[in-house]
Design an enzyme around this catalytic site. Structure first.
Site, short mmCIF file in Angstrom:
data_model
loop_
_atom_site.label_atom_id
_atom_site.label_comp_id
_atom_site.label_asym_id
_atom_site.label_seq_id
_atom_site.Cartn_x
_atom_site.Cartn_y
_atom_site.Cartn_z
N SER A 137 0.86 -1.18 0.00
CA SER A 137 0.00 0.00 0.00
C SER A 137 0.89 1.23 0.00
O SER A 137 2.02 1.20 0.53
CB SER A 137 -0.90 0.02 1.25
OG SER A 137 -1.50 1.29 1.43
N TYR A 150 -2.31 -0.93 10.45
CA TYR A 150 -2.43 -1.33 9.05
C TYR A 150 -1.22 -0.87 8.23
O TYR A 150 -0.63 -1.66 7.48
CB TYR A 150 -3.72 -0.77 8.44
CG TYR A 150 -3.84 -1.05 6.96
CD1 TYR A 150 -4.22 -2.31 6.52
CD2 TYR A 150 -3.57 -0.07 6.01
CE1 TYR A 150 -4.33 -2.59 5.15
CE2 TYR A 150 -3.67 -0.33 4.65
CZ TYR A 150 -4.05 -1.59 4.23
OH TYR A 150 -4.13 -1.86 2.88
#
Length: 256
Positions: A137, A150
């Site tokens: 990401s 995360y």
């Protein structure tokens, strides 16, 4: 004919990878929790492209369910491309996070892709060919933009990819893909609302761009970044910083 194993293949990024790789003529091993979705996708792709498709139902946070996937990667029938796509999000801040939910996220986003890559890479090295695609990401580079763990899990995926690429250089290709906001079910599953997020990329565009980077043998592919010079400057700055790591004395600003 080569074979690709895709985790999280029942929807979103994983399902689009399955469609694109099947269209390229790859046989597939599809892994996810949703058997009905996997079977539907497998039948669609067999009919459309005439490829061989295996379905493995597994919750990768469960060690007993993960094991058959690891065994398939180690088997004598080679996996040529591993797409480490399965992942999840966790909303909320670190201080109030449920430890059990954090543990589950770490199992899925960190432990599973590590063990899957480990199971696949031995055969790839022995054959002198193979590819591992790790879906990270952009938050791996911007952890302050995300609360909780995360971003840290995706930073790990990026770092793992970079270290593997440096270690395994003969015929084995490693790619880290760094999506920004992409229209998948991850937001809904985490309890979020994607309609409140601006500039969301469509998942087909994301995967097509990632495969373009794959064909170019990029180590890091960031589909939304318009100019590769920005990434090259980042890497150059990282190299400049690293030049100071070998000093045997603390920098002058830290001396009494």
């Amino acid at each position: 004919m080569t074979t690709a194993l895709i985790t999280g293949a029942s929807s979103g990024i994983g399902a689009v990878y399955a469609r694109r790789l099947a269209a390229r003529g790859h046989d597939l091993v599809l892994v996810a929790r949703a058997t009905d979705r996997l079977d539907t996708l497998a039948n669609e792709l067999r009919d459309a492209h005439g490829v061989s498709i295996e379905v493995l139902t597994a919750d990768l946070t469960d060690g007993q369910q993960l094991e058959p996937v690891l065994q398939r990667l180690r088997s004598e029938t080679p996996i040529d491309i591993l797409v480490n796509n399965a992942g999840a999000g966790l909303l909320g801040d670190f201080a109030n996070a449920d430890p059990a939910e954090m543990h589950k996220l770490l199992q899925l986003n960190v432990l599973a892709p590590t063990l899957l890559a480990s199971a696949a890479i031995g055969g790839m090295v022995e054959r002198g060919s193979g590819s591992i695609i790790n879906i990270a990401s952009v938050l791996a580079l911007l952890p302050e933009y995300s609360h909780g763990i995360y971003a840290a899990t995706k930073s790990y995926v990026l770092t793992l990819s970079q270290s593997l690429a440096a270690e395994v250089t003969k015929g084995v290709y490693i790619q880290a893909v760094l999506p920004a906001a992409t229209r998948t079910e991850i937001y809904e599953r985490a309890g979020g609302d994607i309609s409140k997020i601006p500039d969301v990329m469509e998942v087909d565009d994301l995967v097509d761009a990632a495969l373009n980077g794959f064909d170019r043998k990029e180590l890091v592919t960031i589909p939304p970044v318009p100019d590769v010079v920005a990434w090259e400057a980042f890497e150059q700055a990282r190299g400049t910083l690293a030049q100071g790591f070998s000093n045997s004395k603390p920098a002058a600003r830290y001396r009494p």
